[in-house]
Each structure stands twice: as C-alpha cells, then as structure tokens.
Design a protein around this motif. Structure first.
Motif, PDB file in Angstrom:
ATOM      1  N   ALA A  12      32.102   1.799 -37.030  1.00 56.67           N
ATOM      2  CA  ALA A  12      33.498   0.971 -36.556  1.00 56.67           C
ATOM      3  C   ALA A  12      33.853   0.696 -38.205  1.00 56.67           C
ATOM      4  CB  ALA A  12      32.266  -0.037 -36.795  1.00 56.67           C
ATOM      5  N   PHE A  13      35.575   0.974 -38.056  1.00 56.67           N
ATOM      6  CA  PHE A  13      36.386   1.210 -38.979  1.00 56.67           C
ATOM      7  C   PHE A  13      37.516   0.326 -38.938  1.00 56.67           C
ATOM      8  CE2 PHE A  13      40.214   3.079 -40.438  1.00 56.67           C
ATOM      9  CZ  PHE A  13      40.340   2.498 -42.214  1.00 56.67           C
ATOM     10  N   ASN A  14      37.700  -0.607 -39.811  1.00 54.84           N
ATOM     11  CA  ASN A  14      38.848  -2.194 -39.501  1.00 54.84           C
ATOM     12  C   ASN A  14      38.506  -2.642 -37.878  1.00 54.84           C
ATOM     13  OD1 ASN A  14      39.127  -1.891 -42.183  1.00 54.84           O
ATOM     14  ND2 ASN A  14      41.131  -0.266 -41.674  1.00 54.84           N
ATOM     15  N   GLU A  15      37.569  -2.647 -37.763  1.00 57.23           N
ATOM     16  CA  GLU A  15      36.976  -3.441 -36.311  1.00 57.23           C
ATOM     17  C   GLU A  15      37.668  -5.107 -35.896  1.00 57.23           C
ATOM     18  OE1 GLU A  15      37.859  -2.021 -34.423  1.00 57.23           O
ATOM     19  OE2 GLU A  15      38.168   0.005 -33.925  1.00 57.23           O
ATOM     20  N   GLU A  16      37.774  -5.385 -37.095  1.00 54.04           N
ATOM     21  CA  GLU A  16      37.082  -7.001 -37.050  1.00 54.04           C
ATOM     22  C   GLU A  16      37.825  -8.065 -36.203  1.00 54.04           C
ATOM     23  OE1 GLU A  16      38.650  -9.756 -40.479  1.00 54.04           O
ATOM     24  OE2 GLU A  16      40.810  -8.956 -40.089  1.00 54.04           O
ATOM     25  N   LYS A  17      38.300  -7.546 -35.396  1.00 53.64           N
ATOM     26  CA  LYS A  17      39.707  -7.570 -34.104  1.00 53.64           C
ATOM     27  C   LYS A  17      38.183  -7.918 -32.958  1.00 53.64           C
ATOM     28  CE  LYS A  17      44.407  -9.210 -36.613  1.00 53.64           C
ATOM     29  NZ  LYS A  17      44.977  -8.833 -35.965  1.00 53.64           N
ATOM     30  N   SER A  28      33.316  -7.156 -28.378  1.00 55.36           N
ATOM     31  CA  SER A  28      32.834  -5.703 -27.412  1.00 55.36           C
ATOM     32  C   SER A  28      31.536  -6.225 -27.709  1.00 55.36           C
ATOM     33  CB  SER A  28      32.807  -4.786 -28.241  1.00 55.36           C
ATOM     34  OG  SER A  28      34.219  -4.514 -28.191  1.00 55.36           O
ATOM     35  N   LEU A  29      30.759  -6.905 -29.108  1.00 52.27           N
ATOM     36  CA  LEU A  29      29.497  -7.491 -29.017  1.00 52.27           C
ATOM     37  C   LEU A  29      28.716  -7.910 -28.428  1.00 52.27           C
ATOM     38  CD1 LEU A  29      28.795  -6.850 -32.485  1.00 52.27           C
ATOM     39  CD2 LEU A  29      28.329  -5.796 -31.407  1.00 52.27           C
ATOM     40  N   GLN A  30      29.409  -9.196 -27.509  1.00 49.97           N
ATOM     41  CA  GLN A  30      29.036 -10.325 -26.700  1.00 49.97           C
ATOM     42  C   GLN A  30      29.157  -9.995 -25.464  1.00 49.97           C
ATOM     43  OE1 GLN A  30      32.674 -13.470 -27.643  1.00 49.97           O
ATOM     44  NE2 GLN A  30      32.227 -13.428 -29.409  1.00 49.97           N
ATOM     45  N   ALA A  45      29.900  -8.094 -38.957  1.00 47.80           N
ATOM     46  CA  ALA A  45      28.766  -7.469 -38.519  1.00 47.80           C
ATOM     47  C   ALA A  45      27.829  -8.302 -38.949  1.00 47.80           C
ATOM     48  CB  ALA A  45      28.952  -6.049 -38.548  1.00 47.80           C
ATOM     49  N   PHE A  46      27.288  -7.944 -39.747  1.00 46.57           N
ATOM     50  CA  PHE A  46      26.342  -8.789 -40.786  1.00 46.57           C
ATOM     51  C   PHE A  46      26.252 -10.600 -40.017  1.00 46.57           C
ATOM     52  CE2 PHE A  46      26.717  -5.768 -44.465  1.00 46.57           C
ATOM     53  CZ  PHE A  46      25.281  -4.985 -44.302  1.00 46.57           C
ATOM     54  N   GLU A  47      27.003 -10.884 -39.432  1.00 46.82           N
ATOM     55  CA  GLU A  47      26.823 -12.387 -39.189  1.00 46.82           C
ATOM     56  C   GLU A  47      26.693 -12.440 -37.729  1.00 46.82           C
ATOM     57  OE1 GLU A  47      31.246 -13.659 -39.015  1.00 46.82           O
ATOM     58  OE2 GLU A  47      30.634 -14.956 -41.163  1.00 46.82           O
ATOM     59  N   TYR A  48      26.857 -11.455 -37.600  1.00 47.86           N
ATOM     60  CA  TYR A  48      26.607 -11.012 -35.494  1.00 47.86           C
ATOM     61  C   TYR A  48      24.925 -10.608 -35.473  1.00 47.86           C
ATOM     62  CZ  TYR A  48      29.998 -11.937 -32.635  1.00 47.86           C
ATOM     63  OH  TYR A  48      31.095 -12.518 -32.149  1.00 47.86           O
ATOM     64  N   ALA A  49      24.390  -9.225 -36.803  1.00 50.16           N
ATOM     65  CA  ALA A  49      23.035  -9.004 -37.046  1.00 50.16           C
ATOM     66  C   ALA A  49      22.485 -10.608 -36.977  1.00 50.16           C
ATOM     67  CB  ALA A  49      23.435  -7.922 -37.643  1.00 50.16           C
ATOM     68  N   ALA A  50      22.439 -11.265 -37.928  1.00 48.44           N
ATOM     69  CA  ALA A  50      21.740 -12.268 -38.561  1.00 48.44           C
ATOM     70  C   ALA A  50      21.690 -13.318 -37.152  1.00 48.44           C
ATOM     71  CB  ALA A  50      22.453 -12.788 -39.570  1.00 48.44           C
ATOM     72  N   LYS A  51      22.653 -13.340 -36.486  1.00 49.85           N
ATOM     73  CA  LYS A  51      22.114 -14.126 -34.747  1.00 49.85           C
ATOM     74  C   LYS A  51      21.250 -12.968 -34.048  1.00 49.85           C
ATOM     75  CE  LYS A  51      25.146 -15.833 -31.551  1.00 49.85           C
ATOM     76  NZ  LYS A  51      26.296 -16.526 -31.035  1.00 49.85           N
ATOM     77  N   ARG A  61      21.429  -3.881 -36.194  1.00 48.16           N
ATOM     78  CA  ARG A  61      21.653  -3.801 -37.259  1.00 48.16           C
ATOM     79  C   ARG A  61      22.872  -3.073 -37.456  1.00 48.16           C
ATOM     80  NH1 ARG A  61      17.393   1.131 -38.290  1.00 48.16           N
ATOM     81  NH2 ARG A  61      17.729   2.287 -35.388  1.00 48.16           N
ATOM     82  N   VAL A  62      22.695  -3.342 -39.092  1.00 47.94           N
ATOM     83  CA  VAL A  62      24.058  -3.251 -39.682  1.00 47.94           C
ATOM     84  C   VAL A  62      23.994  -1.240 -40.593  1.00 47.94           C
ATOM     85  CG1 VAL A  62      26.496  -3.663 -40.923  1.00 47.94           C
ATOM     86  CG2 VAL A  62      25.264  -5.434 -39.335  1.00 47.94           C
ATOM     87  N   MET A  63      24.566  -0.894 -40.599  1.00 46.29           N
ATOM     88  CA  MET A  63      24.636   0.592 -42.241  1.00 46.29           C
ATOM     89  C   MET A  63      25.635   0.644 -42.106  1.00 46.29           C
ATOM     90  SD  MET A  63      22.707   3.595 -40.271  1.00 46.29           S
ATOM     91  CE  MET A  63      22.939   4.010 -41.018  1.00 46.29           C
TER      92      MET A  63
END
Length: 255
Positions: free
Chosen positions: A18-23, A28-30, A60-66, A71-73
């Motif tokens: 993931a590079f500059n994928e905030e949108k 996609s994760l959903q 990414a870290f927000e989704y990992a917390a949920k 996992r986020v690297m």
C-alpha cells in the motif's frame, strides 16, 4: 470462518502492498472482510505500508485495531517489490496471496486460487489474457501498453505466460519462503523475477483467467515502464549469472 483468532496459524494470508492508498484501501478491506466471513478457514491480512505521503498508515492501523486478523507493517523505503517481499516473508499462511489495494479483481475470485481449484499448483497467477478472462472498462490504448510490456517479457525473459504483471498471485507457503528469500528487485520487474526463479527451480505455475476492472488512477506509462522493464530483465539475467538465485548448498553435519 472466524478470522478473529490471532493465535492460530492461518490457512490463507492476503498481502496488500500500500502506497498512497487512503482512498482505495478502506473499501477493499471491507470487501475482503465480507468475503472472509463466508469462508471456513482461518485467514490473516498483512498490509505493507510503503512510505505513503497521505493517511494510508493511519487508515491501516485503524482497521487493524478493529479487525484482529489484520496486521500492518511499515517499509519506509519505497518499491512495490520490496514491500511485497517483506509482507510475503512475514506472512504465516499455508497459502499466500499478493493482492493489489485497488481490488481490481473481485475478491470472490480468490477461491479459484485455492484447493480444490488450484490443481495442486505451486503458484497461481491471475491473468487478464488467458482464455476466459474479461477486461472491463479498459481503454484500448491501455490494453496496447500492456501487450507491449508482455511482448518485451516474452522476448527477453519468460516465453510461457500471457500476463505476468497482474497484481494478484498465490504461492504455497513453502514456495513463497523459497522464492522471496532470494528476490532482489524492488521495481515493476519483481513479478518477472519471481517467475524466472520459479522456472529455474522447477515449480509449477498456472495462469488463472479473471475478470479485471480497469482502474483510471493507475500510473502505468508506456515508454518509461517498457524501458524500466528492459533494464530489470537485464538485471535478472545478470543476477542469475552471478548466482544470486542459486539454492544454498546443504551443509554437512559436523563430525
């Protein structure tokens, strides 16, 4: 499937560079989460944030917390090949799937990369050109650009594949450990490099036709990417001659 059991070894790992994928990453994760809930096996998602300049890491870290199975690297030195390598070697799944963040292949098609559909192949690569594949919404000039790159790859590196560059590929876990350990390239040629090494090591590869949806935000460039691919193919051949892809010699037991 209960994907929320972090202490169990997963059957499937989904690795997302993931590079500059905030949108593009959140929807996609959903979709991935909805898909995994229908599956009978344990899974993990490994997001490899690659030096983004937007809020990709925060997202990414927000989704990992949920979702505990995410996992986020963070790999701060850029390069898709570098990010994928880190994620695939960190993944723990029996099967490990490289997945582009835009999810231009519907996630439901992932079932065709796993048993019993996988035909016990070591590697399965998504193909936009294999018989039965569909390309949706792609302008003619973009298809032409892709075929030029494919021709370059066939002429100078790998003759047996119609589409090496699609961003969805499945590896058996032990095969991933073997190939990614010796992967050298960080740019767009890393896919070709992996398949080149796989051929040399005798792994079986299958092209799986998919439905693929064109992403207008893609940054593919005909001249620059074609020249870059040529340079990286030359580097692959140099690496092979230098022995960088050789398997280590088995060590003799000390007497």
């Amino acid at each position: 499937m209960d994907a929320h059991k972090p202490n169990q070894k997963p059957y499937l790992s989904i690795v997302i560079p993931a590079f500059n994928e905030e949108k593009r990453l959140p929807p996609s994760l959903q979709k991935i989460d909805a898909f995994l809930k229908t599956q009978p096996y344990e899974a993990e998602v490994v997001i490899v944030e690659n030096g983004s300049q937007d809020n990709t890491a925060k997202m990414a870290f927000e989704y990992a917390a949920k979702y505990p199975y995410i996992r986020v690297m963070q790999v701060t030195t850029r390069g898709k090949g570098r990010a994928v390598k880190a994620g695939m070697l960190a993944a723990e799944g029996q099967y490990r799937f490289i997945c582009d963040a835009d999810l231009s292949m519907p996630i439901d098609e992932l079932v065709h990369f796993l048993p019993p559909y996988a035909e016990d192949k070591d590697i399965i690569i998504a193909s936009r050109e294999a018989h039965g594949a569909r390309r949706v919404g792609e302008p003619l000039y973009r298809h032409f650009m892709g075929r030029i790159n494919s021709l370059i790859i066939k002429l100078f590196a790998l003759r047996g594949y119609e589409d090496t560059q699609c961003g969805f590929k499945m590896f058996k876990g032990h095969v991933a450990d073997d190939l990614f350990t010796v992967q050298q390239l960080n740019g767009i040629g890393f896919d070709v490099e992996l398949l080149f090494i796989a051929e040399k090591r005798g792994y079986s590869v299958k092209e799986q036709p998919i439905t693929w949806y064109f992403d207008p935000y893609s940054t593919m460039r005909l001249v620059d990417d074609s020249l870059h691919m040529l340079r990286e193919i030359f580097e692959i051949r140099q690496n092979w001659r230098r022995g960088l892809y050789a398997k280590p010699e088995p060590r003799e037991d000390a007497s």
